[in-house]
Design an enzyme around this catalytic site. Structure first.
Site, mmCIF file in Angstrom:
data_model
loop_
_atom_site.group_PDB
_atom_site.id
_atom_site.type_symbol
_atom_site.label_atom_id
_atom_site.label_comp_id
_atom_site.label_asym_id
_atom_site.label_seq_id
_atom_site.Cartn_x
_atom_site.Cartn_y
_atom_site.Cartn_z
ATOM 1 N N GLU A 1 -2.271 2.157 -6.167
ATOM 2 C CA GLU A 1 -2.918 1.004 -5.543
ATOM 3 C C GLU A 1 -4.279 0.659 -6.147
ATOM 4 O OE1 GLU A 1 -1.677 -1.117 -3.640
ATOM 5 O OE2 GLU A 1 0.030 -0.167 -2.651
ATOM 6 N N HIS B 1 1.298 -9.493 -3.318
ATOM 7 C CA HIS B 1 0.810 -8.140 -3.581
ATOM 8 C C HIS B 1 1.924 -7.267 -4.137
ATOM 9 C CE1 HIS B 1 -1.072 -4.191 -3.035
ATOM 10 N NE2 HIS B 1 0.103 -3.823 -2.553
#
Length: 282
Positions: free
Chosen positions: A171, A125
């Site tokens: 994000e 991530h």
């Protein structure tokens, strides 16, 4: 926490050595599996700037990247570096790193049984999702400004308002390109399932980005987003980096918190979602 209280190998800024040589063949294989399926998916989905950053970095398809090599390239282009941390770090530590152009990345990688969901961000991530856009000068300046702003927001007790801006841009942000909507948020580009849901599914709302509106809107941490906010181009983020947030904090603090799927009459809709995904779960 005092330095003497920290776990072995962890410094007082929460950084650790990546210890790249200690990754196992099985861990490199997890990276390879995630990398292969995600890169195949992102052509035509991720924004041009993300794809350009990925091509320019020493990120190989078959092994976890070495943070030292990543940092050497980043420093030459935008002055950033990647520092290893054991997982989530306290807010003030996170902001301090960003304010000084250090991106804290989880050094661990998920298990093979956790390919599609991980509660705590790992090296895939953090590196695959975030680092390519740090090669872009606009994103590089924006995230540094966020770090500086985060320290101020924590002092003022309004961190929740600023956190929503980070969530819905860095994000889970979408951006318009000449060839259509594209992904730039790390939480989407590092997720196989959300990369499809965010662009293709009729369920979520896609709403034109408006700063006070975003600061007012809660978000999902346990599932796909009900609303994605769309910027017209990455330059909008640079404008945010030069915005005085202080009067906005006072203004937004007087308003009610909006639920993630709320649509307001004044919203500029790119797409009004039909809500089927989340309604089925309620």
């Amino acid at each position: 926490m005092h330095l003497s209280d920290l776990p072995p190998g962890q410094r007082d800024d929460w950084t650790i050595d990546q210890q790249w040589d200690r990754y196992t063949p099985e861990q490199h294989q997890v990276w390879a599996t995630l990398f292969e399926r995600q890169t195949k998916l992102l052509e035509g989905r991720a924004c041009d700037e993300f794809l350009a950053g990925m091509r320019a970095l020493p990120i190989a398809p078959d092994k976890i990247p070495d943070f030292r090599q990543l940092s050497a390239v980043l420093k030459q282009h935008t002055g950033w570096e990647v520092v290893a941390v054991p997982g989530l770090v306290p807010d003030e530590v996170f902001f301090e790193h960003l304010a000084n152009r250090r991106f804290p990345a989880g050094q661990f990688i998920r298990e093979a049984s956790q390919l599609d969901y991980l509660q705590e961000p790992d090296v895939f991530h953090d590196v695959f999702g975030h680092v390519p856009l740090l090669m872009n000068p606009i994103i590089a300046d924006y995230i540094q400004a966020y770090g500086v702003g985060g320290l101020r927001a924590k002092e003022k007790g309004v961190l929740d308002l600023l956190a929503r801006v980070y969530w819905y841009t860095v994000e889970f942000g979408l951006v318009e390109q000449k060839d259509g909507l594209r992904l730039y948020g790390a939480g989407i580009v590092s997720s196989y399932t959300e990369s499809i849901f965010a662009l293709d599914d009729p369920s979520p709302n896609r709403v034109r980005f408006d700063l006070p509106r975003v600061m007012q809107t809660d978000y999902r941490i346990d599932d796909f987003q009900e609303t994605y906010f769309v910027i017209r181009h990455l330059d909008e983020l640079l404008q945010l980096a030069h915005t005085d947030f202080a009067p906005l904090y006072e203004q937004v603090a007087q308003r009610p918190v909006l639920q993630p799927g709320t649509i307001l009459p004044q919203d500029q809709l790119v797409h009004r979602g039909i809500g089927t995904y989340h309604n089925a779960k309620r």
